[in-house]
Design a protein around this motif. Structure first.
Motif, short mmCIF file in Angstrom:
data_model
loop_
_atom_site.label_atom_id
_atom_site.label_comp_id
_atom_site.label_asym_id
_atom_site.label_seq_id
_atom_site.Cartn_x
_atom_site.Cartn_y
_atom_site.Cartn_z
N THR A 160 -19.74 -9.38 -27.72
CA THR A 160 -19.40 -9.22 -29.13
C THR A 160 -19.65 -7.77 -29.53
O THR A 160 -20.42 -7.06 -28.88
CB THR A 160 -20.25 -10.16 -30.02
OG1 THR A 160 -21.61 -9.72 -29.97
CG2 THR A 160 -20.13 -11.61 -29.58
N PRO A 161 -19.01 -7.30 -30.60
CA PRO A 161 -19.26 -5.94 -31.06
C PRO A 161 -20.73 -5.67 -31.39
O PRO A 161 -21.19 -4.53 -31.33
CB PRO A 161 -18.38 -5.81 -32.30
CG PRO A 161 -17.25 -6.76 -32.05
CD PRO A 161 -17.91 -7.92 -31.33
N SER A 162 -21.50 -6.72 -31.70
CA SER A 162 -22.93 -6.54 -31.99
C SER A 162 -23.79 -6.56 -30.74
O SER A 162 -24.99 -6.36 -30.81
CB SER A 162 -23.40 -7.61 -32.97
OG SER A 162 -23.29 -8.89 -32.37
N ASN B 261 -13.62 -10.18 -30.03
CA ASN B 261 -14.62 -9.92 -29.01
C ASN B 261 -13.98 -9.25 -27.79
O ASN B 261 -12.77 -9.34 -27.58
CB ASN B 261 -15.29 -11.23 -28.57
CG ASN B 261 -16.10 -11.83 -29.69
OD1 ASN B 261 -16.87 -11.15 -30.35
ND2 ASN B 261 -15.92 -13.13 -29.91
N ASP C 30 -9.96 -12.97 -31.01
CA ASP C 30 -11.14 -13.34 -31.79
C ASP C 30 -12.03 -12.15 -32.15
O ASP C 30 -13.08 -12.31 -32.75
CB ASP C 30 -11.96 -14.41 -31.06
CG ASP C 30 -12.57 -13.93 -29.75
OD1 ASP C 30 -12.30 -12.79 -29.33
OD2 ASP C 30 -13.32 -14.72 -29.14
N LEU D 77 -9.78 -6.47 -25.54
CA LEU D 77 -10.07 -6.97 -26.88
C LEU D 77 -9.19 -8.17 -27.14
O LEU D 77 -7.97 -8.08 -27.09
CB LEU D 77 -9.82 -5.87 -27.92
CG LEU D 77 -10.07 -6.23 -29.37
CD1 LEU D 77 -11.54 -6.55 -29.60
CD2 LEU D 77 -9.63 -5.08 -30.27
N ARG E 204 -18.09 -12.42 -22.11
CA ARG E 204 -17.74 -12.08 -23.49
C ARG E 204 -18.81 -11.13 -24.01
O ARG E 204 -20.00 -11.35 -23.82
CB ARG E 204 -17.70 -13.33 -24.36
CG ARG E 204 -17.46 -13.05 -25.84
CD ARG E 204 -17.58 -14.29 -26.71
NE ARG E 204 -16.65 -15.31 -26.30
CZ ARG E 204 -17.00 -16.59 -26.08
NH1 ARG E 204 -18.24 -17.00 -26.25
NH2 ARG E 204 -16.10 -17.47 -25.71
N TYR F 95 -13.74 -8.99 -23.67
CA TYR F 95 -13.87 -9.83 -22.49
C TYR F 95 -13.69 -8.96 -21.26
O TYR F 95 -12.94 -7.98 -21.29
CB TYR F 95 -12.84 -10.96 -22.50
CG TYR F 95 -13.12 -11.97 -23.59
CD1 TYR F 95 -13.84 -13.12 -23.33
CD2 TYR F 95 -12.70 -11.74 -24.89
CE1 TYR F 95 -14.13 -14.03 -24.33
CE2 TYR F 95 -12.98 -12.64 -25.91
CZ TYR F 95 -13.69 -13.78 -25.62
OH TYR F 95 -13.99 -14.68 -26.61
N GLN G 77 -23.88 -9.20 -28.23
CA GLN G 77 -24.21 -10.49 -27.62
C GLN G 77 -23.34 -10.67 -26.38
O GLN G 77 -22.11 -10.64 -26.45
CB GLN G 77 -24.01 -11.64 -28.59
CG GLN G 77 -24.40 -12.97 -28.00
CD GLN G 77 -24.15 -14.11 -28.97
OE1 GLN G 77 -23.46 -13.99 -29.97
NE2 GLN G 77 -24.72 -15.26 -28.66
N TYR G 78 -23.98 -10.84 -25.23
CA TYR G 78 -23.30 -10.96 -23.95
C TYR G 78 -23.44 -12.38 -23.44
O TYR G 78 -24.52 -12.94 -23.42
CB TYR G 78 -23.95 -9.99 -22.96
CG TYR G 78 -23.43 -10.04 -21.54
CD1 TYR G 78 -22.41 -9.20 -21.14
CD2 TYR G 78 -23.99 -10.90 -20.61
CE1 TYR G 78 -21.93 -9.22 -19.84
CE2 TYR G 78 -23.51 -10.93 -19.30
CZ TYR G 78 -22.49 -10.10 -18.92
OH TYR G 78 -22.03 -10.12 -17.63
#
Length: 185
Positions: free
Chosen positions: A77-79, A56, A54, A51, A75, A58, A81-82
């Motif tokens: 994101t918690p939602s 996100n 930012d 973590l 990367r 990694y 997005q890769y």
């Protein structure tokens, strides 16, 4: 993230894994698939998720599940997005390291065990925009007792990065001066 953990999932058939993805596991026990991809796009490795500052996640991955180069940093994101943040040149062969560290200075740090000026390993750093640089090369074999082929990395409370090598040497990397020294053998 405080109320959840992330884990990698895989799906396959008798020939092996064909798909990889990531799940969120909430503290309530709820599971949620947030990302899935065919392994033809590379094999991310969830054991190396960190973590960053930012918010996100990694991680490291390679072109195949056998860690064949080229290797990459992604990367997530918690939602869900890769994105592949950067791909290392194929010449960075051998193990891409067993650790990725999201350090307090905002950079990601990692190791290669078979590259660098002496082909004995290196430490690299990456900013969150994907620019990377080699910051230290390990000495030639037999010049410092056991100081070659790094296989772990962590940030300590003194702000330095510490890790171990395949010969059980403990090294210290000063992020300010870029000095790489033997801390313990």
């Amino acid at each position: 993230v405080a109320d959840r953990v992330y884990d990698e999932i895989g799906k396959g058939d008798v020939s092996g894994l064909t798909t990889a993805g990531f799940m969120q596991i909430f503290d309530t026990g709820k599971l949620e698939l947030i990302y899935q991809q065919p392994l033809t796009n590379g094999a991310p490795d969830a054991t190396k998720l960190v973590l960053a500052t930012d918010g996100n996640l990694y991680g490291l991955g390679c072109q195949s599940t056998q860690q064949a180069p080229p290797c990459f940093i992604f990367r997530l994101t918690p939602s869900g997005q890769y994105t592949v943040l950067l791909t290392f040149p194929k010449s960075y062969s051998g193990s891409y390291g067993n650790s990725l560290v999201a350090a307090s200075d905002g950079y990601l740090y990692g190791t290669f065990s078979g590259s660098g000026a002496n082909n004995t390993g290196l430490i690299y750093r990456v900013n969150l925009a994907g620019q990377w640089e080699n910051v230290a090369s390990f000495p030639a074999k037999h010049t410092d007792q056991g100081m070659f082929h790094p296989n772990s990395l962590m940030e300590a409370s003194d702000g330095a990065l510490y890790g171990s090598t395949i010969n059980n040497a403990i090294f210290r990397f000063d992020r300010t001066t870029h000095a790489l020294t033997l801390a313990y053998q």
